[in-house]
Design an enzyme around this catalytic site. Structure first.
Site, PDB file in Angstrom:
ATOM      1  CG  LEU A 375      41.245  41.226  40.348  1.00 22.33           C
ATOM      2  CD1 LEU A 375      39.957  40.429  40.392  1.00 22.33           C
ATOM      3  CD2 LEU A 375      41.112  42.390  39.375  1.00 22.33           C
ATOM      4  NE  ARG A 379      42.340  38.858  36.903  1.00 24.58           N
ATOM      5  CZ  ARG A 379      42.727  40.133  36.826  1.00 24.58           C
ATOM      6  NH1 ARG A 379      43.978  40.455  37.006  1.00 24.58           N
ATOM      7  NH2 ARG A 379      41.844  41.074  36.583  1.00 24.58           N
ATOM      8  CB  VAL A 501      34.001  36.564  34.690  1.00 22.43           C
ATOM      9  CG1 VAL A 501      32.567  36.312  34.286  1.00 22.43           C
ATOM     10  CG2 VAL A 501      34.741  35.237  34.859  1.00 22.43           C
ATOM     11  CD  GLU A 502      37.623  37.847  38.998  1.00 25.34           C
ATOM     12  OE1 GLU A 502      38.295  38.890  39.041  1.00 25.34           O
ATOM     13  OE2 GLU A 502      37.228  37.261  40.005  1.00 25.34           O
ATOM     14  N   GLY A 503      37.909  40.399  33.849  1.00 22.62           N
ATOM     15  CA  GLY A 503      38.748  40.955  32.789  1.00 22.62           C
ATOM     16  C   GLY A 503      38.653  40.082  31.554  1.00 22.62           C
TER      17      GLY A 503
END
Length: 823
Positions: A375, A379, A501-503
């Site tokens: 990630l 990211r 998204v992605e946190g």
């Protein structure tokens, strides 16, 4: 008076020794020498001298006796430290262990090495990568019509899907030996950025398989058999991957994941084998509705102890063909009218063999570590690239529109209100591109920047949101009327997707950036935690004692640097000898020292409580993040040859960042948990008050002018953005009209002058251009240029309209218990 001067000199001596980070012994000798001179030559009273010597010896002697110091000072502090350590869950510990520390470590050191920054290589494209951008990527952008994708089809056209698969877009990061492109992280970023500048749906479709997904996980953790089977098929587009992590009640809190796999025996290909019965429910899974292979995260359990004594084995990852019996997949979510494939999937007691686990049986329970390491890379690339793609598109289109659109016989970009928005768009785009490029370059250097990936994810998506909002404000009615002519509306609608998204950004800012960075990137905290956790008490105390007093010296050094640099406006700090930007380096050095000082004081005051003080953590994270963005901005300017034309973008970006940092410092001190300590720190941090102003209107006006007129500076800013030359294309028309309007400008000026002076007299119903050409005010050729420019301007500002029949929606489907039924 002389006594006061000697005392001030003593304080400056101590601060200077701390500032240069001298050793404890040398500092002791230095202070003793000053006190000796003061005693012999000074005119102070003997009682004061005696008091100063008593205080000095009472502190210096014990500190320089290691055994006494360890037992009397370090041992009690070690006990206290163990009590205040924040409790960490297994997932939090694995997140801390994931990734690497890079330039973020320099920022936490309080003394960033600018030479080191500029020695990082400038990311470059290889010939193959540039050819792919100029060829298939350009062609794919030309093939994609966003209105068709988002409104008519709610999907990419079949020919676009096939082109993506045939040209290896799903295999950008897969090594060449497995049939992939083997491209660099920087090339991956450039490709994603260009696609996203054309269509967010197109960008998302290509980003996901090359980010956190089966390919990257297989490359790092898959068995050789899994790599040989899947990677070539993924590279050729024969398999469409997705990865399912998020559950309805376990988004950011992966530890609460209810999805489970039970180790058991079952039938597989006619044989009884050990495998898992997996039950899950996932949602928000990009490419899920069309995926042929499903990456899945779940918790593995071994209640019958078929593998060993442990029952709860931890988060585990599997790769499951979607045609496996029991897999429910194919339905779609509808995220803010975006057309990229996204949907839920589920399964109940789906039996899978052990070789479906990524990495095989030996990787059971390592899933969170695997995800965190991958990630941090994904990211760093996908979301920053998508964000800057949208920002560059906003810069290109809004600058052109502000020049083309007129009010009161002036381009709207000449009005200061519009210039303010254009300045934010251009300045933010420059900063974002700098951070994207520097972070992708870090990945190519072998880094896995777990903290910095969170920084660029949060700040680039937020700055993209600002760019799109400003672009919409400038376009007005042109931006809000949807249709084939609208190039902003879909980007505006879908902004919250990348924020989520992605946190989610609230979580990323308030808990991840500083919460993880303060431990992961600090030169001492993580090592002190590791020392405190040692079972051997003597070894723990020895290590902790050494680290503790190094940490104390480090903290005093940063506090001294903060004070001395604050008093001198940063002028004592070393900086590259670049006249254009030297003062910015010095101010950043001052603020880095201040950040390090506040970090230590906050962690000392709050300990484990800091984890729950989210607003304080968020502001400290903002300081660190903006220090990173400013570092990237300076490097970007240097890497591009320190072009004089680009200085307004650099100045706006840096002055905005410096002002934000100072504001965050003020807010931290204003809300510091200990009021007295906050006041003391304010004297150290702001000895001369707050001095850093936001960018001036003059700089903003310069940026606006550069955005509105083609030139080298504008070209560098929007480089990598898709730029159509086809006047029949929605953005190609804009670019074509800009050239025509600028070419017609001097002619229009002559016409206006002739009309005002009375040289050109004509009937209101007459063709002004024809009259002007006949009277010799302009030539017939010039009249034609003006006609073309005016027609192009009208075409640009025209918005779409629809008939009643076109606006009548299709008969809606009826929803019942989560299912769709035709009416």
């Amino acid at each position: 008076m002389m006594t006061l001067l000697w005392l001030i000199g003593l304080l400056l001596c101590i601060a200077g020794l701390a500032y240069i980070r001298t050793s404890l012994l040398n500092a002791t000798i230095g202070v003793a020498a000053y006190l000796a001179v003061m005693t012999l030559l000074g005119s102070t009273h003997w009682l004061l001298d005696l008091l100063l010597w008593a205080v000095f010896l009472g502190i210096a002697v014990p500190l320089n006796l290691p055994d006494w110091r360890r037992q009397s000072i370090s041992a009690p502090l070690l006990g206290w430290f163990r009590k205040v350590l924040p409790p960490l869950s297994d997932t939090e510990q694995q997140a801390l262990d994931a990734g690497t520390v890079w330039w973020d470590g320099e920022l936490f050191s309080g003394r960033p090495d600018w030479g080191k920054l500029h020695n990082f290589p400038t990311p470059r494209l290889s010939d193959d990568e540039q050819a792919f951008l100029d060829g298939p990527v350009e062609q794919l952008c030309q093939m994609t019509n966003e209105w068709q994708v988002t409104t008519e089809l709610q999907d990419l056209p079949p020919q676009v899907w096939q082109f993506i698969k045939d040209n290896g877009f799903f295999g950008l990061i897969i090594p060449k030996e497995y049939g992939g492109k083997g491209f660099s992280a920087y090339a991956h970023s450039q490709i994603a950025m260009k696609l996203a500048s054309r269509s967010g749906d197109l960008g998302s479709t290509v980003m996901v398989p090359n980010s956190l997904g089966p390919a990257e996980l297989l490359m790092h953790y898959g068995t050789e058999e899994q790599k040989q089977h899947y990677l070539p098929r993924l590279a050729r587009g024969e398999e469409v991957p997705c990865f399912a992590l998020t559950a309805p009640e376990a988004g950011s809190d992966a530890g609460a994941m209810p999805d489970k796999g039970i180790i058991c025996k079952g039938q597989w290909n006619g044989e009884e084998v050990i495998g898992l019965r997996v039950t899950w429910e996932k949602r928000y899974i990009t490419l899920g509705p069309v995926a042929t292979v499903l990456g899945l995260a779940f918790k593995a359990y071994d209640p019958d102890h078929l593998l060993g004594d442990e029952e709860s084995l931890g988060i585990t990852l599997a790769l499951i063909p979607t045609n496996t019996e029991g897999v429910n997949i194919g339905r779609r979510h509808f995220p803010l009218n975006a057309a990229f494939m996204n949907g839920p999937n589920s399964g109940t007691d789906v039996f899978i063999p052990m070789d479906y686990l990524i990495g095989g049986q030996e990787r059971i329970g390592q899933g969170w570590m695997m995800l965190m390491n991958c990630l941090s890379v994904g990211r760093s690339i996908s979301l920053p690239a998508g964000s800057i793609g949208a920002a560059k598109m906003a810069s290109m289109t809004t600058g052109a529109y502000a020049r083309i659109r007129q009010q009161f016989n002036l381009p709207i970009g000449e009005f200061e209100g519009i210039q303010e928005a254009l300045a934010r768009i251009g300045g933010n785009t420059y900063v974002m591109d700098a951070a994207r490029t520097m972070t992708a370059g870090a990945v190519d250097l072998g880094e896995k920047p777990s903290v910095l990936s969170a920084v660029v994810k949060y700040h680039l998506t937020e700055r993209m949101r600002q760019c799109i909002n400003d672009a919409m404000d400038v376009h007005g009615g042109k931006g809000i009327c949807m249709g084939p002519r609208n190039y902003l509306g879909r980007a505006y609608q879908s902004v919250p997707i990348s924020i989520t998204v992605e946190g989610a950004n609230i979580l990323t800012r308030n808990m991840m950036i500083f919460g993880q960075g303060a431990i992961r990137c600090h030169p001492y905290v993580l090592r002190e935690m590791q020392a405190a956790a040692l079972d051997d008490q003597n070894e723990a105390l020895t290590r902790f004692d050494r680290l503790l007093f190094e940490h104390i010296g480090f903290s005093l050094s940063n506090a001294s640097a903060s004070l001395l640099l604050g008093l001198t406006g940063g002028r004592l700090a070393g900086a590259p000898d670049y006249p254009q930007t030297r003062r910015y380096y010095q101010q950043l050095s001052r603020l880095a020292a201040t950040f390090a000082t506040l970090t230590d004081c906050t962690m000392l005051m709050l300990g484990g409580e800091l984890k729950r003080r989210e607003r304080l953590s968020a502001r400290l994270g903002d300081i660190m993040s903006n220090l990173y963005l400013a570092s990237a901005t300076l490097k970007h300017f240097d890497d591009q040859g320190r072009q004089e034309e680009d200085l307004p973008f650099v100045q706006w970006g840096l002055e905005d960042l410096l002002h934000r940092i100072e504001t965050s410092l003020h807010e931290v001190l204003r809300n510091f948990p200990n009021r007295s300590m906050g006041c003391l720190l304010r004297a150290v941090v702001f000895p001369l008050g707050r001095r850093l102003d936001p960018p001036s209107d003059r700089i903003g006006a310069e940026i606006a002018r550069r955005l509105m007129r083609p030139g080298a500076s504008r070209d560098r800013l929007i480089a990598g953005c898709y730029q159509s030359a086809d006047p029949n294309d929605v953005t190609g028309l804009l670019n074509s009209a800009l050239s025509k309007v600028i070419l017609a400008d001097p002619i229009e000026a002559r016409l206006h002058k002739a009309l005002r002076s009375g040289e050109l007299d004509h009937d209101s119903d007459a063709d002004t251009l024809a009259v002007a050409a006949e009277s010799g005010v302009i030539s017939p050729e010039e009249a034609e240029l003006v006609r073309e420019a005016r027609a192009a301007r009208l075409a640009v500002i025209t918005v779409d309209d629809f008939s009643k029949e076109e606006m009548t929606p299709h008969k809606p489907a009826r929803r019942k218990a989560g299912k769709t039924e035709s009416t």
